[in-house]
Scaffold this motif. Structure first.
Motif, PDB file in Angstrom:
ATOM      1  N   ARG A   1       0.826  -1.197   0.000  1.00 46.14           N
ATOM      2  CA  ARG A   1       0.000   0.000   0.000  1.00 46.14           C
ATOM      3  C   ARG A   1       0.868   1.257   0.000  1.00 46.14           C
ATOM      4  N   LYS A   2       0.232   2.377  -0.180  1.00 40.57           N
ATOM      5  CA  LYS A   2       0.940   3.653  -0.210  1.00 40.57           C
ATOM      6  C   LYS A   2       1.767   3.815   1.069  1.00 40.57           C
ATOM      7  N   GLY A   3       3.035   4.170   0.872  1.00 41.61           N
ATOM      8  CA  GLY A   3       3.933   4.390   1.995  1.00 41.61           C
ATOM      9  C   GLY A   3       4.700   3.171   2.451  1.00 41.61           C
ATOM     10  N   ASP A   4       4.292   1.962   2.014  1.00 40.75           N
ATOM     11  CA  ASP A   4       5.040   0.763   2.365  1.00 40.75           C
ATOM     12  C   ASP A   4       6.411   0.797   1.692  1.00 40.75           C
ATOM     13  N   ARG A   5       7.404   0.167   2.318  1.00 41.41           N
ATOM     14  CA  ARG A   5       8.734   0.144   1.756  1.00 41.41           C
ATOM     15  C   ARG A   5       8.987  -1.186   1.055  1.00 41.41           C
ATOM     16  N   VAL A   6       9.592  -1.093  -0.133  1.00 43.30           N
ATOM     17  CA  VAL A   6       9.909  -2.268  -0.945  1.00 43.30           C
ATOM     18  C   VAL A   6      11.382  -2.196  -1.329  1.00 43.30           C
ATOM     19  N   GLY A   7      12.150  -3.221  -0.947  1.00 39.58           N
ATOM     20  CA  GLY A   7      13.555  -3.253  -1.309  1.00 39.58           C
ATOM     21  C   GLY A   7      13.746  -3.619  -2.764  1.00 39.58           C
ATOM     22  N   VAL A   8      14.734  -3.008  -3.404  1.00 41.30           N
ATOM     23  CA  VAL A   8      15.120  -3.360  -4.771  1.00 41.30           C
ATOM     24  C   VAL A   8      16.620  -3.616  -4.765  1.00 41.30           C
ATOM     25  N   MET A   9      16.985  -4.863  -5.003  1.00 45.74           N
ATOM     26  CA  MET A   9      18.383  -5.300  -4.963  1.00 45.74           C
ATOM     27  C   MET A   9      18.746  -5.877  -6.322  1.00 45.74           C
ATOM     28  N   LEU A  10      18.864  -4.975  -7.296  1.00 46.62           N
ATOM     29  CA  LEU A  10      19.052  -5.374  -8.688  1.00 46.62           C
ATOM     30  C   LEU A  10      20.221  -4.625  -9.321  1.00 46.62           C
ATOM     31  N   PRO A  11      20.936  -5.273 -10.244  1.00 42.34           N
ATOM     32  CA  PRO A  11      21.904  -4.555 -11.066  1.00 42.34           C
ATOM     33  C   PRO A  11      21.181  -3.825 -12.192  1.00 42.34           C
ATOM     34  N   ASN A  12      21.934  -3.339 -13.155  1.00 36.91           N
ATOM     35  CA  ASN A  12      21.347  -2.583 -14.265  1.00 36.91           C
ATOM     36  C   ASN A  12      20.787  -3.538 -15.317  1.00 36.91           C
ATOM     37  N   VAL A  13      19.595  -4.045 -15.053  1.00 40.76           N
ATOM     38  CA  VAL A  13      18.838  -4.857 -15.998  1.00 40.76           C
ATOM     39  C   VAL A  13      17.458  -4.232 -16.111  1.00 40.76           C
ATOM     40  N   VAL A  14      16.711  -4.603 -17.152  1.00 40.45           N
ATOM     41  CA  VAL A  14      15.434  -3.940 -17.392  1.00 40.45           C
ATOM     42  C   VAL A  14      14.445  -4.208 -16.265  1.00 40.45           C
TER      43      VAL A  14
ATOM     44  N   MET B   1       6.428   2.647  -7.582  1.00 38.19           N
ATOM     45  CA  MET B   1       5.942   4.026  -7.423  1.00 38.19           C
ATOM     46  C   MET B   1       4.475   4.131  -7.831  1.00 38.19           C
ATOM     47  N   ARG B   2       4.043   3.334  -8.782  1.00 35.33           N
ATOM     48  CA  ARG B   2       2.634   3.363  -9.165  1.00 35.33           C
ATOM     49  C   ARG B   2       1.748   2.828  -8.040  1.00 35.33           C
ATOM     50  N   ALA B   3       2.295   1.954  -7.220  1.00 36.01           N
ATOM     51  CA  ALA B   3       1.556   1.458  -6.060  1.00 36.01           C
ATOM     52  C   ALA B   3       1.618   2.446  -4.898  1.00 36.01           C
ATOM     53  N   GLY B   4       2.373   3.526  -5.063  1.00 32.93           N
ATOM     54  CA  GLY B   4       2.506   4.524  -4.013  1.00 32.93           C
ATOM     55  C   GLY B   4       3.489   4.128  -2.935  1.00 32.93           C
ATOM     56  N   ALA B   5       4.263   3.072  -3.179  1.00 28.77           N
ATOM     57  CA  ALA B   5       5.206   2.584  -2.178  1.00 28.77           C
ATOM     58  C   ALA B   5       6.532   3.339  -2.273  1.00 28.77           C
ATOM     59  N   VAL B   6       7.413   3.066  -1.326  1.00 28.37           N
ATOM     60  CA  VAL B   6       8.715   3.716  -1.230  1.00 28.37           C
ATOM     61  C   VAL B   6       9.784   2.695  -1.589  1.00 28.37           C
TER      62      VAL B   6
ATOM     63  N   PRO C   1      -5.243   2.956  -9.048  1.00 26.32           N
ATOM     64  CA  PRO C   1      -4.431   4.177  -9.068  1.00 26.32           C
ATOM     65  C   PRO C   1      -4.307   4.790  -7.677  1.00 26.32           C
ATOM     66  N   VAL C   2      -3.150   5.338  -7.394  1.00 23.99           N
ATOM     67  CA  VAL C   2      -2.851   5.927  -6.090  1.00 23.99           C
ATOM     68  C   VAL C   2      -2.553   7.408  -6.280  1.00 23.99           C
ATOM     69  N   GLN C   3      -3.196   8.246  -5.487  1.00 25.16           N
ATOM     70  CA  GLN C   3      -2.956   9.683  -5.543  1.00 25.16           C
ATOM     71  C   GLN C   3      -1.638  10.002  -4.851  1.00 25.16           C
ATOM     72  N   LEU C   4      -0.729  10.671  -5.561  1.00 20.45           N
ATOM     73  CA  LEU C   4       0.581  11.010  -5.017  1.00 20.45           C
ATOM     74  C   LEU C   4       0.850  12.494  -5.176  1.00 20.45           C
ATOM     75  N   GLY C   5       1.588  13.041  -4.222  1.00 16.92           N
ATOM     76  CA  GLY C   5       1.995  14.443  -4.274  1.00 16.92           C
ATOM     77  C   GLY C   5       3.484  14.574  -4.063  1.00 16.92           C
ATOM     78  N   GLY C   6       3.977  15.778  -4.209  1.00 13.00           N
ATOM     79  CA  GLY C   6       5.403  16.020  -4.120  1.00 13.00           C
ATOM     80  C   GLY C   6       6.017  15.669  -2.788  1.00 13.00           C
ATOM     81  N   ASP C   7       5.242  15.771  -1.705  1.00  9.28           N
ATOM     82  CA  ASP C   7       5.781  15.495  -0.369  1.00  9.28           C
ATOM     83  C   ASP C   7       5.792  14.008  -0.018  1.00  9.28           C
ATOM     84  N   ASP C   8       5.193  13.164  -0.855  1.00 11.68           N
ATOM     85  CA  ASP C   8       5.215  11.730  -0.593  1.00 11.68           C
ATOM     86  C   ASP C   8       6.608  11.173  -0.842  1.00 11.68           C
ATOM     87  N   LEU C   9       7.010  10.207  -0.030  1.00 15.41           N
ATOM     88  CA  LEU C   9       8.327   9.605  -0.179  1.00 15.41           C
ATOM     89  C   LEU C   9       8.393   8.748  -1.442  1.00 15.41           C
ATOM     90  N   LEU C  10       9.552   8.797  -2.093  1.00 14.01           N
ATOM     91  CA  LEU C  10       9.810   8.011  -3.292  1.00 14.01           C
ATOM     92  C   LEU C  10      10.900   6.968  -3.047  1.00 14.01           C
TER      93      LEU C  10
END
Length: 459
Positions: free
Chosen positions: A71-84, A94-99, A188-197
């Protein structure tokens, strides 16, 4: 600071940017995917992926994450090299509103454990090669969902190996997650500039690393600042960039990925920059207009005999991130490519770029350029007072690209910011008479993450 002495050196560069021109990085990215459609967005492991394809796949990944309870604001780790898989995961998160918690796929088990626990991540997208590291610590974290992106496979239409190695119970391959997501609705999740990315962890000089909390507005601002400052290398639909710096590093992520994605660039992703033969082959095929590297990478490339066989006729900007580049290195690079390395300055806490040498600089200078539009920099003494112009002092910055603060670190934030809101970098710099910044050293024992990285080198 009551005046900005560097503005007299701006020429035609705008002095201010609009950090709210897009309500979020998500909106910026979705506009790019709609605008550039069938154009190639990424080239990875010999496969081309259009903006339309990335749009569809990342929507599916978002739907999958939402079905897993992200959900919006949840944190998701990304441990990837430069692949698509990296931009697909990023856009889905980010479309899920997560961090997104950016994790170096080469980090140690203890570093990974700290970053997952400190961020409170309940989900991680991990490269298959890093599964052994994750397996060492996953039981001691809150992670409950593991999504695995493996090595490219010619048998898989998406370019990812669908197999999930043994070792982590319940892990799901990315292709399977995407297939499931394609059958599910996306909300769709409503996001604003102050939301964490992003949460961007920087290595500390003392103690454990702290997560720089970067908002959507921070990253929108830095992309707009970069485009305003370097219009010759941010031309819409014309740039071809080879991304060798890790996307887990904020410099590669903002400069190579987000900024270029926003202008419809074609981005060639380099999974292993240590494989110089493969990197040179990629450079030959791509014929880049933009290249960003680090001092070590430039050193390796300039010693490779195949570099002279690359067609450098389109190169307009060479960038350097992660460490300063010396004059001798720039001279060797220029002798081969015809382009010197344009310096800049930034750090994780500033999204990352604070200053760059403008287009008017046509040779290696040894300084880190002018502060970006909408950016104030003042130099402070040990008592927190601004030093006389031309004297060295601690670089302290205020601008729309400066982080919200360190994640859940109120004491560190109190030490890191002045009472009037300037971020104290811990670096010592001085201005010359034209307002160009030179970083001359590091303040001792600041007890905060060491942020310094050379920002942009020119092509």
């Amino acid at each position: 600071m009551t005046s900005r002495p560097w503005l007299d050196s701006y020429g035609t560069i705008p002095t201010e940017i609009d950090p709210d021109i897009h309500p979020s990085i998500t909106a910026l990215a979705e506009a790019a995917m709609t605008r550039y459609g069938g154009k190639t967005a990424f080239v990875s492991s010999g496969q081309r992926h259009s903006y339309t394809e990335i749009d569809a796949i990342s929507r599916n990944f978002c739907a999958y994450l939402q079905s897993m309870g992200v959900r919006k604001g949840d944190r998701v780790g990304v441990m990837l090299p430069n692949v698509v898989a990296f931009p697909v995961a990023m856009l889905g998160i980010m479309r899920a509103g997560a961090v997104q918690v950016n994790i170096n796929p080469l980090c140690t088990a203890s570093e990974l454990q700290h970053q997952l626990n400190d961020s409170g991540s309940k989900c991680i997208v991990v490269f298959g090669d890093a599964l052994a590291t994750l397996a060492e610590v996953v039981a001691t974290t809150r992670v409950r969902h593991v999504i695995v992106a493996g090595r490219p496979s010619t048998g898989d239409a998406l370019g990812w190996d669908a197999r999930v190695p043994d070792g982590i119970e319940g892990a799901v391959g990315l292709p399977a997650a995407l297939r499931i997501g394609s059958l599910l609705p996306r909300h769709p999740v409503q996001l604003g500039g102050d939301d964490l990315l992003f949460l961007q962890y920087a290595g500390g000089t003392t103690g454990e690393s702290k997560g720089a909390a970067l908002t959507h507005r921070n990253l929108v601002a830095n992309t707009e600042q970069l485009k305003a400052f370097l219009p010759q290398a941010t031309r819409e639909c014309e740039e071809v960039v080879v991304t060798a710096l890790p996307l887990s590093h904020i410099f590669g992520l903002m400069v190579s990925l987000l900024t270029n994605f926003s202008i419809g660039a074609e981005n060639w992703l380099v999974r292993n920059p240590h494989d110089m033969n493969a990197l040179v082959d990629t450079l030959k095929l791509a014929r880049p207009t933009v290249f960003v590297g680090g001092n070590t990478l430039y050193a390796g490339l300039t010693q490779h005999p195949g570099l002279a066989e690359v067609d450098w006729s389109r190169l307009r900007l060479s960038g350097a991130g992660g460490a300063p580049v010396d004059a001798a290195m720039s001279a060797r690079w220029q002798a081969i490519t015809g382009s010197f390395i344009r310096e800049g300055y930034g750090m994780a806490e500033t999204s990352p770029v604070l200053s760059i040498n403008p287009p008017s600089i046509e040779a290696f200078s040894g300084h880190t350029g002018l502060p970006l539009p909408s950016t104030d920099i003042k130099l402070l003494d040990d008592d927190g007072q601004e030093v006389p112009f031309g004297e060295p002092g601690e670089v302290s910055a205020k601008g729309p690209q400066v982080m919200r603060g360190y994640w859940q670190q109120p004491e560190a934030n109190a030490a890191a910011f002045t009472e009037d809101g300037y971020f104290r970098t811990g670096d010592i710099g001085r201005f010359d008479k034209h307002g160009f910044l030179q970083v001359v050293g590091r303040k001792e024992d600041v007890g905060r993450p060491q942020p310094r990285c050379a920002a942009l080198a020119p092509a």
